[in-house]
Design an enzyme around this catalytic site. Structure first.
Site, PDB file in Angstrom:
ATOM      1  N   ASN A 178      34.271  40.459  34.821  1.00 17.40           N
ATOM      2  CA  ASN A 178      35.062  39.522  35.612  1.00 17.40           C
ATOM      3  C   ASN A 178      34.362  39.311  36.950  1.00 17.40           C
ATOM      4  O   ASN A 178      34.531  40.074  37.902  1.00 17.40           O
ATOM      5  CB  ASN A 178      36.474  40.064  35.820  1.00 17.40           C
ATOM      6  CG  ASN A 178      37.270  40.083  34.538  1.00 17.40           C
ATOM      7  OD1 ASN A 178      37.769  39.056  34.087  1.00 17.40           O
ATOM      8  ND2 ASN A 178      37.383  41.265  33.935  1.00 17.40           N
ATOM      9  N   GLU A 179      33.546  38.273  36.990  1.00 18.11           N
ATOM     10  CA  GLU A 179      32.714  37.999  38.148  1.00 18.11           C
ATOM     11  C   GLU A 179      33.520  37.342  39.271  1.00 18.11           C
ATOM     12  O   GLU A 179      34.662  36.922  39.062  1.00 18.11           O
ATOM     13  CB  GLU A 179      31.552  37.079  37.746  1.00 18.11           C
ATOM     14  CG  GLU A 179      30.613  37.669  36.710  1.00 18.11           C
ATOM     15  CD  GLU A 179      29.680  38.745  37.266  1.00 18.11           C
ATOM     16  OE1 GLU A 179      29.942  39.254  38.373  1.00 18.11           O
ATOM     17  OE2 GLU A 179      28.693  39.067  36.586  1.00 18.11           O
ATOM     18  N   PRO A 180      32.953  37.277  40.502  1.00 18.74           N
ATOM     19  CA  PRO A 180      33.638  36.603  41.597  1.00 18.74           C
ATOM     20  C   PRO A 180      34.138  35.226  41.178  1.00 18.74           C
ATOM     21  O   PRO A 180      33.429  34.453  40.526  1.00 18.74           O
ATOM     22  CB  PRO A 180      32.546  36.501  42.667  1.00 18.74           C
ATOM     23  CG  PRO A 180      31.691  37.697  42.426  1.00 18.74           C
ATOM     24  CD  PRO A 180      31.665  37.861  40.932  1.00 18.74           C
TER      25      PRO A 180
END
Length: 650
Positions: A178-180
């Site tokens: 879950n990236e920025p």
């Protein structure tokens, strides 16, 4: 000793979560944080909690549903779970697992797949039922990805949700992938990987170009629904993002921060990963502290940098305005504090790293006697000696000390297939010119021309790569003035796996190290003090040195030995921790650069570049110049560059 924390070292402390500091000191932390002296101890604690949960569910005749993570951080947890299965009869028959993520596209058979990772580190070693293992499919058709992800969510729900979720944290703040920008309500889905995440993965994939750009990951909301969440982080590289996630605001810029409102979450850190939290970085700004000498030194160096004044110009107002009035009251005056600290830092600077005869030893980092010392410089990879302490290396040789360099590993996996093929073809051409047949070399060349990234290199290919690095290291050491009989290639067996994942150190690793120490009987040992990654090569090599010295306790071979730790290309010791700073002249900086240049396979787009696209010599020079600049800002003499060391008292 290097010890950022005061943590009890009793057996109980090693196997249980330990809350460090009072409620006042933790008031800025929005997650429950526990700190351990070593990541190994923390991993054991997590594994035992998981084992207790598995057994409790089995007693209740229920399944235990685990959410599992990949990467280097949880390896110690899985190692302990395997030990509990093999030695303490922990059964996984009632365990159902759901992994966080998988690269896309990615074949299960690929050695970089998370399916392969989980098999190698856990599943094939325990009695889990194969049907109970769930990992996102990295080869699902793109049109079917959405339905696959929704089915993954349904399977988790059908099992009653996750009883326990194990997490690591990426330097972008991602949990899972879950990236920025990830939404707090996100579910399992296909995402695009952040550039920094791909940079961190590049070494495992033998280069950035081979790292997938997408992955399937559980969502933030999926993770937050777990009944129990434990997040682990080790090493200085994680310190900054840990601080942001734990003490910052909830934001999609740092997805891990969304865990702040989970009511059953624990964050486990080692000494390096916790270093940016306020209670460890600037505890005097958080609450009352016990002013020992180490903390006093750290605080005054921080104050000088923060107010941008040399130490000798700090005033009572500076101390009072920045949480240090109690220190001032105890010591009496800013003048006395300033003089004391200035002298302490001045005494760390020496142009004689092996000690200087006819000097007052108490005012210099090293002993004046014996005049000519025997020295072992342990280099984890075949270039760490000149990259990390090349100037000091040259000084020691020039000043008449008997210096031995020990290259602990072959470094073979850091040589590209293209370089290996170039050298192999050159050797083939020499053989043809001399009319010598070498069928084995011909086979190696064929293998190199057909080598796929997803395959482990053949042993003979690795041998060629190791020889390339051995030749470069020998040339660099000779340039520094060493004869061949003082250049040692240990080729420690733990390293020789052919990929990033190494074996645990074994008896052969200790025996080779001990044999060299007993042979040389050194007055000084230099070793790489990088403590960032508990499973990284530098850390393992350091642990082997530590264990070898421990086994030699009482042996006359180390009766007069001092151990000095240097840092690698990525980081330097903080100024307040430096105990020996060796200044370099412009000419010495240039000569150090030339020594690094002998390592040609590690120039121009190396395989383990990291997020910094500068070459190793550029990083080393910048780091050394920055150390000199910081000393100068504190009011000390201005030098071109400095190499720094910390003494480890064993």
């Amino acid at each position: 000793m290097i010890d950022l924390l005061s943590i009890h070292n009793s057996p109980d402390a090693d196997i249980s979560y330990r809350h460090v500091g009072s409620t006042d000191l933790t008031r800025y932390e929005k997650m429950h944080v526990e700190v351990f002296s070593e990541s190994d101890n923390a991993s054991i604690a997590v594994a035992r909690e998981i084992a207790d949960l598995i057994r409790a569910r089995a007693y209740q005749k229920k399944q235990c549903v685990l959410g599992l993570a990949t990467g280097s951080s949880p390896i110690g947890v899985y190692k302990e779970l395997v030990r509990l299965h093999e030695k303490e009869n922990l059964s996984f028959r009632n365990v159902v697992t759901f992994n966080l993520d998988e690269y896309y596209p990615m074949e299960r058979s690929d050695i970089q797949s998370y399916w392969h990772f989980m098999q190698e580190n856990l599943f094939k070693h325990v009695d889990i039922t194969p049907e109970n293992i769930h990992i996102p499919d990295g080869m699902i058709e793109l049109a079917d990805v959405y339905s696959h992800c929704m089915q993954y969510e349904k399977m988790i729900d059908d099992h009653g949700g996750l009883d326990f979720q194990l997490l690591g944290i990426g330097r972008t703040g991602h949990v899972g992938f879950n990236e920025p920008g990830s939404n707090s309500r996100s579910l399992t889905r296909l995402i695009t990987l952040d550039h920094l995440t791909r940079v961190d993965a590049a070494p495992a994939f033998q280069g950035m170009n081979n790292v997938p750009t997408r992955a399937i990951t559980m969502g933030i909301n999926t993770i937050r629904k777990a009944k129990r969440v434990v997040l682990v982080a080790w090493g200085h590289k994680k310190a900054e993002i840990v601080q942001t996630a734990v003490e910052g605001e909830r934001t999609s810029v740092v997805p891990a921060s969304f865990l702040q409102d989970h009511d059953n979450l624990t964050v486990l850190l080692d000494q390096e990963a916790c270093s940016e939290l306020r209670r460890f970085k600037t505890p005097w700004l958080v609450g009352p502290v016990n002013w020992d000498e180490d903390l006093k030194r750290k605080a005054i160096v921080w104050l000088s940098s923060y107010v941008e004044k040399p130490i000798l110009k700090l005033t009572e107002r500076d101390y009072n305005n920045h949480g240090m009035s109690d220190l001032l009251a105890r010591e009496g005056s800013a003048y006395e504090l300033n003089i004391q600290m200035y002298n302490a830092l001045q005494h760390t600077i020496t142009g004689w790293p092996g000690g200087k005869e006819k000097t007052e030893g108490q005012n210099r980092p090293e002993r004046p006697q014996p005049k000519h010392k025997r020295v072992i410089l342990f280099s984890p990879h075949p270039d760490d000696d000149v990259i990390s302490m090349g100037g000091t290396f040259l000084r020691l040789v020039d000043q008449g000390h008997e210096v031995h360099v020990a290259y602990q590993t072959s470094g073979n996996i850091a040589v590209s297939d293209a370089d290996a093929l170039r050298f192999a073809e050159f050797s083939q051409q020499l053989n043809q010119h001399a009319k010598v047949e070498n069928p084995k070399l011909d086979q190696v060349i064929k293998r190199l021309r057909k080598q796929k990234r997803s395959e482990k290199p053949h042993k003979e290919v690795l041998n060629i790569k190791g020889l390339i690095r051995r030749g470069e290291a020998r040339a660099g050491a000779r340039f520094c003035g060493l004869p061949d009989d003082q250049i040692h290639h240990l080729d420690l067996p733990f390293y020789e796996t052919g990929d990033n994942q190494k074996n645990p150190p074994g008896e052969a690793d200790y025996e080779k190290t001990i044999e060299l120490i007993k042979k040389v009987r050194p007055h000084q040992i230099y070793a790489a003090g990088d403590l960032a990654d508990p499973h990284g090569t530098h850390r393992v090599c350091l642990d082997i040195v530590f264990e070898s010295l421990k086994r030699l306790k009482g042996d006359k071979a180390i009766k007069d030995t001092w151990l000095w730790l240097y840092r690698g290309a990525w980081q330097e010791w903080p100024i307040h921790e430096i105990e020996m700073a060796v200044p370099l002249s412009p000419q010495e900086v240039d000569k150090k650069r030339q020594a690094i240049f002998f390592h040609q396979s590690q120039k121009d787009g190396v395989m383990f570049q990291g997020e910094d696209d500068r070459e190793f010599w550029q990083r080393a020079e910048q780091r050394n110049r920055e150390t000199a600049r910081r000393y100068n800002q504190l009011g000390l003499t201005e030098y071109e560059a400095m190499e720094a060391f910390r003494r480890w008292r064993f």
